[in-house]
Every structure is written in structure tokens, then in C-alpha cells.
Design a protein around this motif. Sequence first.
Motif, PDB file in Angstrom:
ATOM      1  N   ASP A  50       0.855  -1.175   0.000  1.00  0.00           N
ATOM      2  CA  ASP A  50       0.000   0.000   0.000  1.00  0.00           C
ATOM      3  C   ASP A  50       0.893   1.227   0.000  1.00  0.00           C
ATOM      4  O   ASP A  50       1.752   1.378   0.873  1.00  0.00           O
ATOM      5  CB  ASP A  50      -0.906   0.027   1.236  1.00  0.00           C
ATOM      6  N   ARG A  57       3.486   0.404   3.084  1.00  0.00           N
ATOM      7  CA  ARG A  57       3.176  -0.670   4.021  1.00  0.00           C
ATOM      8  C   ARG A  57       2.812  -1.924   3.243  1.00  0.00           C
ATOM      9  O   ARG A  57       2.165  -1.848   2.187  1.00  0.00           O
ATOM     10  CB  ARG A  57       2.008  -0.295   4.937  1.00  0.00           C
ATOM     11  N   THR A  59       0.679  -5.189   2.414  1.00  0.00           N
ATOM     12  CA  THR A  59      -0.695  -5.643   2.594  1.00  0.00           C
ATOM     13  C   THR A  59      -0.692  -6.969   3.347  1.00  0.00           C
ATOM     14  O   THR A  59       0.373  -7.534   3.638  1.00  0.00           O
ATOM     15  CB  THR A  59      -1.375  -5.841   1.241  1.00  0.00           C
ATOM     16  N   GLU A  60      -1.875  -7.472   3.657  1.00  0.00           N
ATOM     17  CA  GLU A  60      -1.945  -8.774   4.334  1.00  0.00           C
ATOM     18  C   GLU A  60      -1.319  -9.860   3.472  1.00  0.00           C
ATOM     19  O   GLU A  60      -0.542 -10.690   3.956  1.00  0.00           O
ATOM     20  CB  GLU A  60      -3.398  -9.107   4.656  1.00  0.00           C
ATOM     21  N   ALA A  61      -1.652  -9.852   2.178  1.00  0.00           N
ATOM     22  CA  ALA A  61      -1.039 -10.820   1.265  1.00  0.00           C
ATOM     23  C   ALA A  61       0.461 -10.561   1.143  1.00  0.00           C
ATOM     24  O   ALA A  61       1.273 -11.489   1.048  1.00  0.00           O
ATOM     25  CB  ALA A  61      -1.709 -10.745  -0.098  1.00  0.00           C
ATOM     26  N   GLN A  63       2.442  -9.409   3.464  1.00  0.00           N
ATOM     27  CA  GLN A  63       3.152  -9.886   4.653  1.00  0.00           C
ATOM     28  C   GLN A  63       3.444 -11.370   4.541  1.00  0.00           C
ATOM     29  O   GLN A  63       4.540 -11.824   4.884  1.00  0.00           O
ATOM     30  CB  GLN A  63       2.327  -9.606   5.913  1.00  0.00           C
ATOM     31  N   ARG A  64       2.469 -12.133   4.067  1.00  0.00           N
ATOM     32  CA  ARG A  64       2.710 -13.581   3.892  1.00  0.00           C
ATOM     33  C   ARG A  64       3.809 -13.808   2.863  1.00  0.00           C
ATOM     34  O   ARG A  64       4.679 -14.666   3.055  1.00  0.00           O
ATOM     35  CB  ARG A  64       1.417 -14.272   3.465  1.00  0.00           C
ATOM     36  N   TYR A  65       3.765 -13.057   1.773  1.00  0.00           N
ATOM     37  CA  TYR A  65       4.789 -13.218   0.738  1.00  0.00           C
ATOM     38  C   TYR A  65       6.144 -12.764   1.245  1.00  0.00           C
ATOM     39  O   TYR A  65       7.181 -13.372   0.919  1.00  0.00           O
ATOM     40  CB  TYR A  65       4.396 -12.421  -0.507  1.00  0.00           C
ATOM     41  N   ASP A  67       7.322 -12.983   4.341  1.00  0.00           N
ATOM     42  CA  ASP A  67       7.891 -14.049   5.168  1.00  0.00           C
ATOM     43  C   ASP A  67       8.498 -15.146   4.308  1.00  0.00           C
ATOM     44  O   ASP A  67       9.609 -15.626   4.566  1.00  0.00           O
ATOM     45  CB  ASP A  67       6.807 -14.636   6.080  1.00  0.00           C
ATOM     46  N   GLU A 136       9.313 -14.483  11.716  1.00  0.00           N
ATOM     47  CA  GLU A 136       8.332 -13.512  11.243  1.00  0.00           C
ATOM     48  C   GLU A 136       8.952 -12.147  10.986  1.00  0.00           C
ATOM     49  O   GLU A 136       8.500 -11.415  10.099  1.00  0.00           O
ATOM     50  CB  GLU A 136       7.196 -13.374  12.263  1.00  0.00           C
TER      51      GLU A 136
END
Length: 304
Positions: A50, A57, A59-61, A63-65, A67, A136
Motif C-alpha cells: 500500500d 506498508r 498488505t496482508e497478502a 506480509q505472507r509473501y 515471510d 516472522e
Amino acid sequence: MDRLHLMTVFVAVAEEESFVGGARRLGMSPPAVTRAIAALEDRLRLKLLDRSTRHVRVTEAGQRYLDDARRIIAEVDEADEAAAGINAAPRGHLSVTAPVLFGRMYVMPGIVEYLQRYPDTEVSTVFVDRVTNLLEEGLDVGVRIGELPDSSLRAIAVGHVRRVICVAPAYLERHGLPRTPEELARHTIISATGSSAAPEWRFLRDGTAQSLRLKSRLTVNSNDAAIEAARLGLGVIRLLSYQAAPALEKGDLQRVLAEYEMPPLPIHIVHRDSRHGSARIRAFIDLMAARLRAEPALNCASQA
């Protein structure tokens, strides 16, 4: 573009929270970084970041990527090092976490020695008074004080510290020496770093741990500030022995109620497990373990 390159660019931008910062870290131009992120998002058909005029920042997706990308890049780096041979010189980026005061007193001197010894390495630090999640948060090595929970991390014991009760000689002259934990209720209590207004201090009496809830007159979010308040004679403070060591050595603070102290707490260096091992991580751990084990203030297990 090469997928690993795109991952590397994304990790840099996400960690720097800035396209310009990511470009600076990688030695790329900001437009090239912007194109790389756009190409990665097009390939994945996902929005990973974003953007605003002030912040970037994940995004939720994203953050997973992030990691997964950190893990993949680390494994590729380690595979390269393994292929180059066990005696390859350490190189690349290392991230280290430790408690704030411990990091300043003991970890930073080791980092400086490490960087001077291995010129092809870079180090970033996260010194915080909380337990970080290495995986994480993309961290390589951490220092933990206290018993370790079960986890997939590897741990190397490097010393012990105690929780100690300290006061300034000037305070003792005015208020007298507390001879039992219960007498602390009549004294001025200083609490540090996240303690509530009514901290719970634990003591050992006849082999049994007992808790004592005390009311703080001063609560601060910095161990340095709390130590200074105690040194100036405000009241009684509980510290880890390494935190108190400089002031105790100078005579600015005095240890009291030593016969009621809880058993020592272990210090470990922890790191993520790895199939190959990393030359930069191995070299840092070896150097830091040797330094910490040689510190008298961190090997107080047998002290009263």
C-alpha cells in the motif's frame, strides 16, 4: 525479470518501508525499484504494498509473501555459501536482535569487531525489550535472557544473570537497610521498562519462590532512566545483574537482600535452523559466544 531479483527488491522496499530506501540499500535507481515491484505484483496478480505520499506498508497478502521471500532468499544465500565451501569468508547481510541495554553494553562491541574482521558483511540491529520472532521479523540471530520455550530455534548457552535488588548508599543512610522482602513495602520503589504501578517481585525463601506485590512511586520505560533515579538516591530498584554491574562496581549502587534472590537466569544465543548453515551466521555466533562467555558480569550463576 529474474524472480529472485524481484523478491530481493520487494524485501528491501518492505523492510525500509520506502521505495527510495529500498533503492538505496540495493544500489538501484528508484524508478528501477518501482518497475520491479510492479512486475512482481503483475506476475503474482496481487497487491503487495500500500503506497501513500508518506508511507509504504505491506498488505496482508504482502506480509505472507514477505515471510516466504525472506526464507527463500536466506536459503539461496546459504546454498551459495555451502557450494563455495565451508571455509568461505563471511559475506552479506546479518540481522541481530537483543534487549536494549544488553545490546548496547555487550552485543554492539561484538558487532563492531565482526564488521572490522569481515569487510564484506553488513549488520542491522533490532534492540528491543520484548521477545522477537526471528522468522516472522526476518532476523538471523538473537540473544535471549531467561528460560527458552520449546521452538525450532537452535540455542547456545553463553552465561547466566540474576535479578538483584539495589539501592544507593545515600538512600540507605536516610532510610535504612531492608532486611527482609516484606520490609520493601515501607521503601520507595522504582520500576523499569513496562512494569505496572504495582510490580510483582519474586524472592526465594527456604527453597520456595514467593511473590511480593509492591507499589511503585516511579515507573519509567527505560532501564537507563531507572538506574539513574536509583543512583541519585530516590529508592529501591530491581535489575538484572548485568544492568547493575557498572553502578555496583563504581559504588553508586549497593546490592541488598542477596540471600533472597531467585536462581540465575540463562543467557542464550538463538538462531534459525538451517540445512546448510551460513558462514556469516556461524562466524558471528562464534565471535559473540566467546565474548559473552568471557564477561564476568554474565557468568554470575554461582554468586550469592
